[in-house]
Design a protein around this motif. Sequence first.
Motif, PDB file in Angstrom:
ATOM      1  N   PHE A  47       0.829  -1.204   0.000  1.00  0.00           N
ATOM      2  CA  PHE A  47       0.000   0.000   0.000  1.00  0.00           C
ATOM      3  C   PHE A  47       0.861   1.250   0.000  1.00  0.00           C
ATOM      4  O   PHE A  47       2.000   1.234   0.488  1.00  0.00           O
ATOM      5  CB  PHE A  47      -0.929   0.035   1.222  1.00  0.00           C
ATOM      6  CG  PHE A  47      -2.012  -1.002   1.164  1.00  0.00           C
ATOM      7  CD1 PHE A  47      -2.883  -1.048   0.086  1.00  0.00           C
ATOM      8  CD2 PHE A  47      -2.171  -1.921   2.187  1.00  0.00           C
ATOM      9  CE1 PHE A  47      -3.881  -2.016   0.017  1.00  0.00           C
ATOM     10  CE2 PHE A  47      -3.159  -2.889   2.130  1.00  0.00           C
ATOM     11  CZ  PHE A  47      -4.015  -2.934   1.043  1.00  0.00           C
ATOM     12  N   ALA A  48       0.292   2.369  -0.507  1.00  0.00           N
ATOM     13  CA  ALA A  48       0.969   3.669  -0.484  1.00  0.00           C
ATOM     14  C   ALA A  48       1.057   4.155   0.965  1.00  0.00           C
ATOM     15  O   ALA A  48       0.309   3.663   1.819  1.00  0.00           O
ATOM     16  CB  ALA A  48       0.167   4.657  -1.327  1.00  0.00           C
ATOM     17  N   PRO A  49       1.963   5.115   1.262  1.00  0.00           N
ATOM     18  CA  PRO A  49       1.971   5.667   2.634  1.00  0.00           C
ATOM     19  C   PRO A  49       0.588   6.207   2.973  1.00  0.00           C
ATOM     20  O   PRO A  49      -0.109   6.728   2.108  1.00  0.00           O
ATOM     21  CB  PRO A  49       2.990   6.798   2.564  1.00  0.00           C
ATOM     22  CG  PRO A  49       3.786   6.554   1.341  1.00  0.00           C
ATOM     23  CD  PRO A  49       2.925   5.788   0.392  1.00  0.00           C
ATOM     24  N   ARG A  50       0.215   6.088   4.227  1.00  0.00           N
ATOM     25  CA  ARG A  50      -1.129   6.531   4.629  1.00  0.00           C
ATOM     26  C   ARG A  50      -1.125   7.999   5.002  1.00  0.00           C
ATOM     27  O   ARG A  50      -0.178   8.500   5.607  1.00  0.00           O
ATOM     28  CB  ARG A  50      -1.596   5.742   5.843  1.00  0.00           C
ATOM     29  CG  ARG A  50      -2.681   4.749   5.531  1.00  0.00           C
ATOM     30  CD  ARG A  50      -3.362   4.331   6.803  1.00  0.00           C
ATOM     31  NE  ARG A  50      -4.243   5.383   7.276  1.00  0.00           N
ATOM     32  CZ  ARG A  50      -5.481   5.573   6.828  1.00  0.00           C
ATOM     33  NH1 ARG A  50      -5.982   4.790   5.925  1.00  0.00           N
ATOM     34  NH2 ARG A  50      -6.219   6.553   7.307  1.00  0.00           N
ATOM     35  N   GLU A  51      -2.203   8.675   4.630  1.00  0.00           N
ATOM     36  CA  GLU A  51      -2.348  10.057   5.071  1.00  0.00           C
ATOM     37  C   GLU A  51      -3.518  10.125   6.044  1.00  0.00           C
ATOM     38  O   GLU A  51      -4.291   9.190   6.133  1.00  0.00           O
ATOM     39  CB  GLU A  51      -2.609  10.965   3.865  1.00  0.00           C
ATOM     40  CG  GLU A  51      -1.338  11.194   3.063  1.00  0.00           C
ATOM     41  CD  GLU A  51      -1.606  11.616   1.627  1.00  0.00           C
ATOM     42  OE1 GLU A  51      -2.774  11.871   1.294  1.00  0.00           O
ATOM     43  OE2 GLU A  51      -0.626  11.662   0.856  1.00  0.00           O
ATOM     44  N   GLY A  52      -3.636  11.266   6.747  1.00  0.00           N
ATOM     45  CA  GLY A  52      -4.792  11.433   7.633  1.00  0.00           C
ATOM     46  C   GLY A  52      -4.481  10.993   9.043  1.00  0.00           C
ATOM     47  O   GLY A  52      -3.362  10.602   9.363  1.00  0.00           O
ATOM     48  N   ASP A  53      -5.497  11.112   9.883  1.00  0.00           N
ATOM     49  CA  ASP A  53      -5.259  10.919  11.312  1.00  0.00           C
ATOM     50  C   ASP A  53      -5.967   9.680  11.847  1.00  0.00           C
ATOM     51  O   ASP A  53      -6.646   9.716  12.854  1.00  0.00           O
ATOM     52  CB  ASP A  53      -5.673  12.174  12.081  1.00  0.00           C
ATOM     53  CG  ASP A  53      -7.139  12.487  11.880  1.00  0.00           C
ATOM     54  OD1 ASP A  53      -7.788  11.768  11.084  1.00  0.00           O
ATOM     55  OD2 ASP A  53      -7.637  13.435  12.509  1.00  0.00           O
ATOM     56  N   ALA A  54      -5.782   8.562  11.131  1.00  0.00           N
ATOM     57  CA  ALA A  54      -6.364   7.309  11.623  1.00  0.00           C
ATOM     58  C   ALA A  54      -5.693   6.928  12.942  1.00  0.00           C
ATOM     59  O   ALA A  54      -4.661   7.476  13.308  1.00  0.00           O
ATOM     60  CB  ALA A  54      -6.131   6.202  10.596  1.00  0.00           C
ATOM     61  N   ALA A  55      -6.310   5.973  13.626  1.00  0.00           N
ATOM     62  CA  ALA A  55      -5.714   5.464  14.869  1.00  0.00           C
ATOM     63  C   ALA A  55      -4.386   4.779  14.551  1.00  0.00           C
ATOM     64  O   ALA A  55      -4.180   4.275  13.443  1.00  0.00           O
ATOM     65  CB  ALA A  55      -6.675   4.480  15.512  1.00  0.00           C
ATOM     66  N   ARG A  56      -3.491   4.777  15.525  1.00  0.00           N
ATOM     67  CA  ARG A  56      -2.187   4.138  15.341  1.00  0.00           C
ATOM     68  C   ARG A  56      -1.817   3.334  16.576  1.00  0.00           C
ATOM     69  O   ARG A  56      -2.225   3.678  17.687  1.00  0.00           O
ATOM     70  CB  ARG A  56      -1.124   5.203  15.119  1.00  0.00           C
ATOM     71  CG  ARG A  56      -1.262   5.866  13.774  1.00  0.00           C
ATOM     72  CD  ARG A  56      -0.207   6.926  13.536  1.00  0.00           C
ATOM     73  NE  ARG A  56       0.064   7.028  12.118  1.00  0.00           N
ATOM     74  CZ  ARG A  56      -0.762   7.609  11.234  1.00  0.00           C
ATOM     75  NH1 ARG A  56      -1.896   8.141  11.637  1.00  0.00           N
ATOM     76  NH2 ARG A  56      -0.458   7.641   9.953  1.00  0.00           N
ATOM     77  N   LEU A  57      -1.010   2.292  16.347  1.00  0.00           N
ATOM     78  CA  LEU A  57      -0.494   1.538  17.485  1.00  0.00           C
ATOM     79  C   LEU A  57       0.565   2.357  18.209  1.00  0.00           C
ATOM     80  O   LEU A  57       1.282   3.145  17.595  1.00  0.00           O
ATOM     81  CB  LEU A  57       0.169   0.245  17.010  1.00  0.00           C
ATOM     82  CG  LEU A  57      -0.727  -0.867  16.503  1.00  0.00           C
ATOM     83  CD1 LEU A  57       0.121  -2.070  16.107  1.00  0.00           C
ATOM     84  CD2 LEU A  57      -1.740  -1.280  17.572  1.00  0.00           C
ATOM     85  N   ILE A  58       0.661   2.130  19.498  1.00  0.00           N
ATOM     86  CA  ILE A  58       1.775   2.683  20.270  1.00  0.00           C
ATOM     87  C   ILE A  58       2.913   1.684  20.089  1.00  0.00           C
ATOM     88  O   ILE A  58       2.886   0.599  20.663  1.00  0.00           O
ATOM     89  CB  ILE A  58       1.390   2.824  21.758  1.00  0.00           C
ATOM     90  CG1 ILE A  58       0.157   3.725  21.897  1.00  0.00           C
ATOM     91  CG2 ILE A  58       2.577   3.361  22.560  1.00  0.00           C
ATOM     92  CD1 ILE A  58      -0.473   3.689  23.280  1.00  0.00           C
TER      93      ILE A  58
END
Length: 509
Positions: free
Chosen positions: A208-219
């Motif tokens: 996949f391409a790099p993700r943009e936006g403010d989705a949730a992320r793992l710590i």
Amino acid sequence: MSRFSGSTDVPVLTADEMRAWDSSTIRRTGIPERVLMETAARAAASVVDRLYPHGRVAVAVGSGNNGGDALVLARTLAAWGRDVIAVQAGSRMPDEALLHGWRIPVVPAEGAAEAFGGAATIVDGLLGTGATGAPREAYALVIRAMNDSARPVVALDGPSGVDLTTGAAPGEAVRAAVTVTFGAPKRGLLLFPGRGLAGRIVAVEVGFAPREGDAARLITPAWAHQLLPAVPPDAHKGRMGRVVIVAGRAGMAGACVLAGTGALRAGAGMAVLVTPEANRVIVQSALPEALYTDRDTADAMEVQRGAAAVVAGPAMGTDDDSLAFLDAIARGSDVPLLLDADALTLLARDPGLRERMDRPLLLTPHPGEAGRLLSSSIKEITADPFAAAAALAERFRCAVLLKGTPSLVAETGRGTRVNVAGHAGLATGGNGDVLGGVIGALLARGMEPADAAAAGLYFSGRAAELAGRGRGLLPTDVADVLPDALLKVPVPGSSLNLPGILLDLPAAV
Ligand SMILES: NC(=O)C1=CN([C@@H]2O[C@H](COP(=O)(O)OP(=O)(O)OC[C@H]3O[C@@H](n4cnc5c(N)ncnc54)[C@H](OP(=O)(O)O)[C@@H]3O)[C@@H](O)[C@H]2O)[C@@H](O)CC1
Ligand SMILES: Nc1ncnc2c1ncn2[C@@H]1O[C@H](COP(=O)(O)OP(=O)(O)O)[C@@H](O)[C@H]1O
Ligand SMILES: [K+]
């Protein structure tokens, strides 16, 4: 123990976000969907072959792209010399061209039990991010046969029957030994019951391409360690942060001791315990490294002056005196303030407290406290913890750490952070108090409230992993190994020893 790639950025996506990422990758890069499918299925085939190298593999095939992944995996394993059989669950098979001319025996759903009985390993390629509602009859039949077979099941993208956004299982659902999930872990894999049904979760990179936006992320470990301020060689206690802890009403000295221990074990230069005179002997005996201040004297307000952060609430009491004291503390300084436990109950009773203070704020409720703050039930909070954490952050204009499995950190305008470090050994009274102290120490070193909360979750969880998984782990055992958790970034990688593994999370047991 959870293992990560060295990446600081692993998104956690809903099924809709995943689909949007698929289609934007295809649109922006021109990569055909088939190439993504090929990459995903080959990565999953490698995992299956590495973990289950012997015997026949039975592959359950649905009629959408999850079934397409299953066919590509079946063909790949066949080309690698494995004995493979397919079980067709949908009314139609995905495009047969995916088999590249390889001949794989196919049996209908009614033959599933026999096919699974004759296999060593099962692959679940029935339903993925495109599923809606409970699995319909032929699919349900195949899922039942899978669960009854006592064979290990490797689920593609998610265990079929689990809603990959909410983690709910509205009907039959696959109980997987391993889930190989594509591009990013799906939110529903990290929320119960989905987390329990997914087994070991392996997230693989598929192009996949790099993700943009403010989705949730793992710590991630790399992210948490990069936030941690270094200890300068010429450090002195004044530079390492003074944490004031308001905790423990008379007879409840333990909460105060545990929060103070958390702060000092996380590297605070000084901890000041503000608690009633009745607790003095206990806290000073249990934690002689901390300073003591009598909550019922004027000194209690004075100590905030030199503080770099304040933690208030653990067992502090919920009576009117406690509310008046909390109000004075909240208005008495502008350094970051963490409110936990009883302080959250007091805030729910008097939400105006928020308007009367002017300082960075972090709330750390468990679902019961969150319910009181939002006037909703625990059931509503746990049904959608992401929404509850966001609603609290919005309502109280602050950072929020919503405890649970998983614990989440939300702040308006930032992506929610999801903690996967730690284990059920943390489900003992007192771990929340230690966590409050740890976060207090990180706030005192100048970290933003949401960052301090997320890093505090990671380091406490990691400490629990280092302390071991046995029953009877005490909060002080966790605190004792915090220095080790803070010192070392875990070596990236997974025992699968395959490239492209973003995350390898053990089954929740
Ligand atoms: N796109 C990409 O780039 C990549 C995508 N990838 C893969 O694609 C997956 C998503 O594929 P997808 O969108 O085709 O959906 P999918 O999960 O197969 O389900 C749809 C099918 O299931 C059916 N169905 C639905 N609900 C049902 C129910 N309750 N009970 C029974 N049937 C039900 C529905 O039937 P219908 O309702 O249309 O009759 C339809 O046939 C994703 O998870 C990943 O594995 C990877 O290859 C990587 C690249
Ligand atoms: N099963 C679990 N897996 C991971 N973390 C857990 C689990 N159970 C509890 N924890 C963590 O332990 C801490 C307990 O906090 P809390 O409920 O406030 O306990 P207390 O107030 O009794 O100390 C939270 O950070 C929570 O997320
Ligand atoms: K699946």
